[in-house]
Design a protein around this motif. Sequence first.
Motif, mmCIF file in Angstrom:
data_model
loop_
_atom_site.group_PDB
_atom_site.id
_atom_site.type_symbol
_atom_site.label_atom_id
_atom_site.label_comp_id
_atom_site.label_asym_id
_atom_site.label_seq_id
_atom_site.Cartn_x
_atom_site.Cartn_y
_atom_site.Cartn_z
ATOM 1 N N PHE A 180 37.753 54.370 44.904
ATOM 2 C CA PHE A 180 37.234 53.190 44.223
ATOM 3 C C PHE A 180 36.632 52.196 45.228
ATOM 4 N N MET A 181 37.257 52.091 46.403
ATOM 5 C CA MET A 181 36.724 51.213 47.434
ATOM 6 C C MET A 181 35.356 51.695 47.899
ATOM 7 N N ALA A 182 35.203 53.013 48.026
ATOM 8 C CA ALA A 182 33.912 53.567 48.441
ATOM 9 C C ALA A 182 32.839 53.245 47.404
ATOM 10 N N GLU A 183 33.203 53.325 46.127
ATOM 11 C CA GLU A 183 32.245 53.001 45.055
ATOM 12 C C GLU A 183 31.862 51.524 45.108
ATOM 13 N N PHE A 184 32.852 50.667 45.328
ATOM 14 C CA PHE A 184 32.564 49.234 45.431
ATOM 15 C C PHE A 184 31.704 48.945 46.655
ATOM 16 N N GLN A 185 32.030 49.579 47.779
ATOM 17 C CA GLN A 185 31.270 49.375 49.012
ATOM 18 C C GLN A 185 29.831 49.828 48.831
ATOM 19 N N ASN A 186 29.643 50.911 48.098
ATOM 20 C CA ASN A 186 28.288 51.405 47.838
ATOM 21 C C ASN A 186 27.492 50.387 47.035
ATOM 22 N N SER A 187 28.140 49.772 46.050
ATOM 23 C CA SER A 187 27.449 48.739 45.256
ATOM 24 C C SER A 187 27.101 47.534 46.135
ATOM 25 N N LYS A 188 27.978 47.186 47.061
ATOM 26 C CA LYS A 188 27.700 46.086 47.994
ATOM 27 C C LYS A 188 26.501 46.405 48.875
ATOM 28 N N ASN A 189 26.472 47.629 49.384
ATOM 29 C CA ASN A 189 25.372 48.024 50.260
ATOM 30 C C ASN A 189 24.032 47.928 49.540
ATOM 31 N N GLN A 190 24.007 48.386 48.288
ATOM 32 C CA GLN A 190 22.766 48.313 47.514
ATOM 33 C C GLN A 190 22.374 46.866 47.239
ATOM 34 N N PHE A 191 23.369 46.042 46.961
ATOM 35 C CA PHE A 191 23.080 44.633 46.691
ATOM 36 C C PHE A 191 22.490 43.947 47.913
#
Length: 329
Positions: free
Chosen positions: A161-172
């Motif tokens: 779940f952290m990886a998914e959140f981090q991925n959303s941060k990177n895109q943002f």
Amino acid sequence: NEANATLQVLADDGTKAQLTQEVDDLTKACDVRTELDEKLAWLDNFNKSIVDYDKTATELENLVKKDRADLDGLIKPAEKIKSTDRLVCAMDLADDIRAQKEICAAKQSEWDDNLQPSNSKENTDEAKKFVARLEAVSDSLNKLEEEADGEAEKYGNDIVFMAEFQNSKNQFYAWIEKSEEKVKVGYVSPNNLEEANVLVADCKEWRSMCDKVKVVIDNGKVSAGKMTLHDNEDKEYEAMKIRWEVVDKSCTEWTKKLEDLSGMWTKQTDMLNKVTSTMVAGSGAGEQVNLNDLDSQMEQIKEMFVKKQEMMKKMSTGVAPDPAQLQAA
């Protein structure tokens, strides 16, 4: 025995009988002493085993308390801890508990084989307490092992779940800085309808990406919400959302402004074409131009030109106006 045999040869019959009796008595006494020594040795070993059993039970009881505290520390850590570190700690704790279970099982076997009372008279309250203590330890360790394994599984999911959140941060963050620069700079005033249409298309693409990024960070928040601990992620999401809302507001206003300008330019072009068509039709043989229609069309063109110029003037500020300003233009 050799001395007794020699005396038996030299002694008379009365002395022989006395010596024989004394030898028998001494032999029996030695046998009793040997039995006592063996009994005392067994009792000494039993007492040592009981002391060791009590010591191990006490150590295991203390370990149960420590395991509970360590597990609670992982469930609600006093300070921020990496998901990977939390997982490793939970797995190590579960392994430690399994090792403690083996020690507990070994002591239970020792009790069953060598230490438990052999009859009801020996089964004293103290003996029953020994049994109850180890049973309590065994029960606690079983529950702790199950809980620790469960927490380790949760922390493994946390990493996903952290990886998914981090991925959303990177895109943002890959998008937000350029978008905030666009908010700051704005759009230049177009020189013609074609340029206006290009700006409208660019703004629509900006609008589309703005909506997509919102979906991305919202999905990231959903993933973060599935984590066992997500306070920091919630704060990060709120910070990203605030920055996104500023961009979204500007994008919405610029979209309205550019679409209105493009629309006004299109209407003006259409009206000019209409005037041209009216004049061309009136130039034919026997045809007359309807002056009232022509005057009305020219007035509309003037009004459109004024509004268009006002819109272009406002665009020169580089800041998107309030939508109400556009309607008032």
